[in-house]
Design an enzyme around this catalytic site. Structure first.
Site, PDB file in Angstrom:
ATOM      1  N   GLU A  34       4.251  -2.599  -4.809  1.00 24.93           N
ATOM      2  CA  GLU A  34       2.926  -3.199  -4.878  1.00 24.93           C
ATOM      3  C   GLU A  34       3.025  -4.716  -4.864  1.00 24.93           C
ATOM      4  O   GLU A  34       3.760  -5.302  -5.663  1.00 24.93           O
ATOM      5  CB  GLU A  34       2.212  -2.774  -6.173  1.00 24.93           C
ATOM      6  CG  GLU A  34       2.015  -1.282  -6.321  1.00 24.93           C
ATOM      7  CD  GLU A  34       1.294  -0.910  -7.612  1.00 24.93           C
ATOM      8  OE1 GLU A  34       1.172   0.297  -7.872  1.00 24.93           O
ATOM      9  OE2 GLU A  34       0.856  -1.822  -8.360  1.00 24.93           O
ATOM     10  N   GLU A  50      -5.605   0.179  -1.187  1.00 30.05           N
ATOM     11  CA  GLU A  50      -6.351   0.856  -2.252  1.00 30.05           C
ATOM     12  C   GLU A  50      -7.555   0.030  -2.681  1.00 30.05           C
ATOM     13  O   GLU A  50      -7.439  -1.165  -2.964  1.00 30.05           O
ATOM     14  CB  GLU A  50      -5.449   1.113  -3.469  1.00 30.05           C
ATOM     15  CG  GLU A  50      -6.184   1.809  -4.605  1.00 30.05           C
ATOM     16  CD  GLU A  50      -5.273   2.287  -5.724  1.00 30.05           C
ATOM     17  OE1 GLU A  50      -5.808   2.815  -6.723  1.00 30.05           O
ATOM     18  OE2 GLU A  50      -4.041   2.146  -5.607  1.00 30.05           O
ATOM     19  N   LYS A  64       7.745   2.811  -2.340  1.00 30.25           N
ATOM     20  CA  LYS A  64       6.486   2.063  -2.269  1.00 30.25           C
ATOM     21  C   LYS A  64       6.487   0.976  -3.328  1.00 30.25           C
ATOM     22  O   LYS A  64       6.803   1.233  -4.490  1.00 30.25           O
ATOM     23  CB  LYS A  64       5.282   2.979  -2.471  1.00 30.25           C
ATOM     24  CG  LYS A  64       3.939   2.238  -2.377  1.00 30.25           C
ATOM     25  CD  LYS A  64       2.769   3.199  -2.261  1.00 30.25           C
ATOM     26  CE  LYS A  64       2.428   3.885  -3.565  1.00 30.25           C
ATOM     27  NZ  LYS A  64       1.953   2.922  -4.614  1.00 30.25           N
ATOM     28  N   SER A  99       1.427   7.091 -10.937  1.00 31.41           N
ATOM     29  CA  SER A  99       0.243   7.712 -11.549  1.00 31.41           C
ATOM     30  C   SER A  99       0.628   8.838 -12.490  1.00 31.41           C
ATOM     31  O   SER A  99      -0.180   9.261 -13.329  1.00 31.41           O
ATOM     32  CB  SER A  99      -0.694   8.245 -10.465  1.00 31.41           C
ATOM     33  OG  SER A  99       0.004   9.061  -9.532  1.00 31.41           O
TER      34      SER A  99
END
Length: 264
Positions: free
Chosen positions: A114, A181, A112, A46
């Site tokens: 995804e 999320e 992490k 982000s």
């Protein structure tokens, strides 16, 4: 704050103790978070949007994440520090290992990634080589071009069932945390109850074991869009430290996220 490990998070899950987490990108804010005993921090991709001014996370590089990971680790020596693996940095298990090693050397305790069950071999290879993994399911921002935008995931029954299967497969492969999320609260609750590992939510209701916010959203300083599931804790308290403390307190009590900040 004492050194936080995955064992602490596992214990808290077993005890039903909810915990707050946040993104962080520099030593000063990391030190502030540690002073308020924030147990887990994430150096998120982000940063591409909130620091670099990009419209999505795709331009972020491994070197970007490694740089900010080093900064955050200096400010918060005791948190469990996760680092995002950026877009196309884990396209193969071998590539994932090479890039994850850079982030661990920079100070990360966990990486992490995804994606769903297609990552099983990658998770296995990383964990076999002593790199802990957080698996990110639901709205995975690196897939924005596949999704056609930032959309809630898992509302249809078949997609919800697929997400449950993915979560179980990734846990079996060795993932030690699952992050959900933008999924319906009911689905997030289901996955949290099924899994043995801690589940962290963002836009996934308050039934998960932990919550995470982008720090810029927590302080109401995001440049553009403020997601429905985010809350400006600085507006409520008027002080940055008190805002962090309030966020931690509200997550622990289950007051946040409330229905106004939950996706149905």
């Amino acid at each position: 704050m004492k050194k936080i490990t995955i064992n602490d998070l596992m214990k808290w899950k077993q005890e039903g103790r909810k915990f707050a987490t946040s993104t962080a990108y520099d030593a000063s804010f990391a030190q502030l978070f540690e002073s308020q005993e924030m147990p887990v921090l994430l150096v998120g991709d982000s940063l591409g949007m909130v620091l670099q001014g990009e419209t999505d996370t795709l331009p972020v590089t491994v070197d970007d994440i490694a740089y900010h990971t080093r900064c955050v680790r200096k400010g918060s020596p005791n948190c469990l520090l996760m680092a995002d693996m950026p877009f196309m940095s884990y396209a193969t298990p071998e590539q994932a290992c090479e890039n994850a090693a850079k982030l661990v050397r920079a100070g990360a305790n966990m990486v992490k990634i995804e994606g769903g069950d297609w990552l099983v071999d990658t998770v296995k290879m990383l964990t076999e080589r002593a790199v802990p993994v957080c698996a990110h399911l639901g709205l995975t921002p690196q897939s924005v071009n596949i999704f056609g935008g930032y959309k809630v995931q898992g509302r249809e029954q078949d997609k919800a069932d697929r997400m449950v299967r993915d979560a179980l497969a990734l846990q079996e492969a060795g993932a030690q945390i699952v992050l959900l999320e933008c999924v319906p609260a009911e689905l997030a609750n289901r996955i949290t109850q099924i899994l043995d590992v801690p589940v962290i939510g963002i836009g996934a209701g308050n039934g998960t074991d932990g919550q995470i916010l982008v720090m810029h959203d927590m302080f109401g300083i995001s440049a553009n869009y403020m997601p429905k599931f985010s809350k400006n804790f600085l507006a409520e308290t008027g002080d940055i430290r008190q805002a962090v403390a309030k966020y931690i307190e509200d997550v622990a009590s289950g007051a946040f996220p409330d229905l106004a900040h939950t996706i149905a």
